[in-house]
Motif scaffolding. Structure first.
Motif, short mmCIF file in Angstrom:
data_model
loop_
_atom_site.label_atom_id
_atom_site.label_comp_id
_atom_site.label_asym_id
_atom_site.label_seq_id
_atom_site.Cartn_x
_atom_site.Cartn_y
_atom_site.Cartn_z
N PRO A 1 0.83 -1.21 0.00
CA PRO A 1 0.00 0.00 0.00
C PRO A 1 0.86 1.26 0.00
O PRO A 1 2.07 1.20 0.23
N SER B 1 0.43 -1.77 5.92
CA SER B 1 -0.79 -2.39 6.41
C SER B 1 -1.82 -2.45 5.30
O SER B 1 -1.92 -1.56 4.46
N VAL B 2 -2.58 -3.55 5.29
CA VAL B 2 -3.59 -3.73 4.26
C VAL B 2 -4.91 -4.09 4.91
O VAL B 2 -4.98 -4.47 6.08
N THR B 3 -5.99 -3.95 4.14
CA THR B 3 -7.32 -4.32 4.62
C THR B 3 -7.78 -5.60 3.94
O THR B 3 -7.24 -6.00 2.90
N GLN B 4 -8.76 -6.24 4.54
CA GLN B 4 -9.31 -7.47 3.98
C GLN B 4 -9.80 -7.21 2.55
O GLN B 4 -10.44 -6.21 2.26
N SER C 1 -7.81 -6.71 -0.03
CA SER C 1 -6.81 -6.01 -0.83
C SER C 1 -5.99 -6.99 -1.66
O SER C 1 -5.71 -8.11 -1.23
N THR D 1 -4.09 -15.40 3.22
CA THR D 1 -4.28 -14.90 1.86
C THR D 1 -4.87 -16.00 1.00
O THR D 1 -4.83 -17.18 1.36
N SER E 1 -5.73 -10.54 0.27
CA SER E 1 -5.69 -10.66 1.73
C SER E 1 -7.06 -11.07 2.28
O SER E 1 -8.10 -10.57 1.84
N ILE F 1 -7.56 -10.88 5.69
CA ILE F 1 -7.72 -10.16 6.95
C ILE F 1 -7.12 -8.76 6.84
O ILE F 1 -6.41 -8.45 5.89
N ASP F 2 -7.39 -7.92 7.83
CA ASP F 2 -6.64 -6.68 8.02
C ASP F 2 -5.33 -7.04 8.71
O ASP F 2 -5.32 -7.78 9.69
N GLN G 1 -0.61 -6.91 8.22
CA GLN G 1 0.61 -6.42 7.59
C GLN G 1 1.20 -7.48 6.67
O GLN G 1 1.18 -8.67 6.97
#
Length: 456
Positions: free
Chosen positions: A87, A110-113, A115, A153, A164, A166-167, A169
């Motif tokens: 990100p 950090s990513v969100t579910q 992504s 993932t 991804s 989940i939320d 890293q």
């Protein structure tokens, strides 16, 4: 033709990729195109004749020796690879000329579910060449791989993207991308927190004193410094303010190590080591490369090993402190290769047995016809087969990476951008070269059982 034989010779390179016409005597007679073409053909040259240069010889315009034929070199294929998609808030690669702020607290990707966190870049096939004798010269074929999900993932329906679940890293490996939850400590690691063992990423916003242990399945990020602690990461390790270990502890990562300096540290990583300032009196081992050239960039004392190469500004110092640099394959990589080969054979044997048992159970009827005990056994078998197949792919890909290191060991180099000082030793396996005088801007390489160096 007699004038050609008396006055000229054709020399062909060892790899048959080029041929030169050399003059060895005075030529009195004019050279015809037919005679020269026949002379060239008599030497077996049937491909890559350079017409313009042949014309220069016929018209007495040539400057000898002149190249009269050139083969087409093959183009090696490009391996398929996994491209992580970080990100916008993650670390950016830094230009080597940028000012380095050692106190900077780096942002964490950090990513969100849902992504997209990675994509597969397909292989590019090799293009074969041909030498001047008409022989096909094969290019190196590319390696492909099967895109697989990591922790938290999944693989997209087109088998080209990682998404991804989940939320969290990102932790990017060579062929797999994971997204882990985060365990965070807002300060130094102390007795109140104790040792850390976490199935995810660990983020410590302070320092790690001697005696503590940190073990993480993902990345470990330490915003302060590390003393003589034991740190192990399934991903990479980031230490903002450096390592001051006094010869104690061990820092070990399956991925890379990024830090500002290492002083009397013990480091072992499967990836690269990136150091901004100095490596001092330390034992550092990287299966890939060691980079120490962005700031002062010096390696002084201790032993530094890298499977693929070392890039440094200064090696040793003006006081002739003994400094040892190793490149190429070490015993650890040899042992790992043997381990992967053994595990591949064991996994294949286990899969064969389990598939035979599954077939035997399935032959007794559909799931509805089986007894509860057999249904449970069948379900467990399927799960175990899937898990074993995943492990087998891991072992095969790990073996492939080890073989790549073996293939590249002869091309490993030690690049010293500024100065290499006396009493620095360069090692390629059993071969050693001790530096006895100061040299500026050189690259060391292994050639014909000898360690040589050229000016950068």
């Amino acid at each position: 033709m007699e004038g050609l034989y008396d006055s000229f010779i054709i020399e062909i390179s060892e790899d048959n990729m080029a041929g030169w016409l050399k003059q060895i005597g005075k030529n009195e007679s004019p050279i015809t195109k037919e005679a020269l073409d026949k002379y060239i053909e008599e030497h077996g040259i049937v491909y890559g004749v350079i017409k313009e240069n042949v014309s220069q010889v016929i018209d007495n315009r040539a400057v000898f020796p002149i190249i009269i034929a050139k083969g087409t070199k093959p183009q090696n294929g490009e391996n398929a690879y996994l491209l992580p998609i970080f990100p916008e808030n993650c670390d950016k690669s830094q230009d080597e000329n940028e000012t380095v702020d050692l106190r900077e607290v780096k942002k964490i990707p950090s990513v969100t579910q849902g992504s997209i966190v990675g994509k597969k870049v397909d292989k590019v096939d090799q293009v074969d060449g041909m030498d001047i004798l008409g022989n096909e010269v094969k290019g190196k074929p590319p390696r492909d791989f099967i895109l697989r999900p990591g922790k938290n993932t999944r693989v997209s329906d087109d088998n080209h993207q990682i998404i991804s679940l989940i939320d969290g890293q990102i932790v990017a490996e060579k062929k797999v991308i994971h997204v882990f939850p985060v365990y965070e400590i807002n300060g130094d690691l102390d007795l109140k927190e104790g040792n850390v063992d976490f199935v995810g990423n660990v983020n410590i916003r302070g320092s790690v004193p001697s005696g503590f242990k940190i073990k993480a399945k993902g990345d470990v990020r330490i915003h302060g410094s590390v003393e003589g602690a034991e740190i192990e990461a399934g991903g990479s390790i980031y230490i903002n303010q450096g390592v001051v270990a006094q010869g104690k502890g061990l820092i070990k990562a399956h991925g890379d190590l990024h830090t500002s300096f290492i002083n009397q540290g013990n480091i072992h990583v499967d990836g690269d080591v990136h150091v901004l300032q100095s490596i001092l009196h330390s034992n550092v081992s990287a299966q890939k490369c060691v980079y120490c050239y962005r700031g002062r960039g010096n390696i002084v004392g201790g032993k530094v090993f890298a499977g693929k190469g070392i890039v440094v500004n200064e090696a040793g110092n003006s006081m002739s402190t003994p400094t040892t640099l190793f490149v190429g394959v070490n015993q650890h990589i040899i042992e790992k290769e043997a381990y992967f080969k053994l595990e591949i054979e064991k996994s294949k044997a286990e899969l064969e047995k389990m598939n035979l048992l599954l077939q035997k159970i399935s032959s007794q009827g559909s799931d509805q016809d089986l007894s509860p005990k057999l249904r449970i056994m069948k379900l467990r078998l399927r799960n175990t087969i899937r898990e074993t197949e995943t492990n087998l792919l891991d072992y095969i890909e790990s073996l492939s990476e080890s073989e790549e290191i073996f293939d590249e060991q002869l091309n490993a180099t030690v690049k010293v951008k500024r100065t290499v000082y006396p009493n620095t030793s360069i090692h390629y396996g059993k071969y050693k070269r001790k530096i006895i005088s100061k040299h500026q801007s050189v690259v060391f390489k292994f050639d014909k059982n000898e360690i040589i160096f050229d000016v950068l």
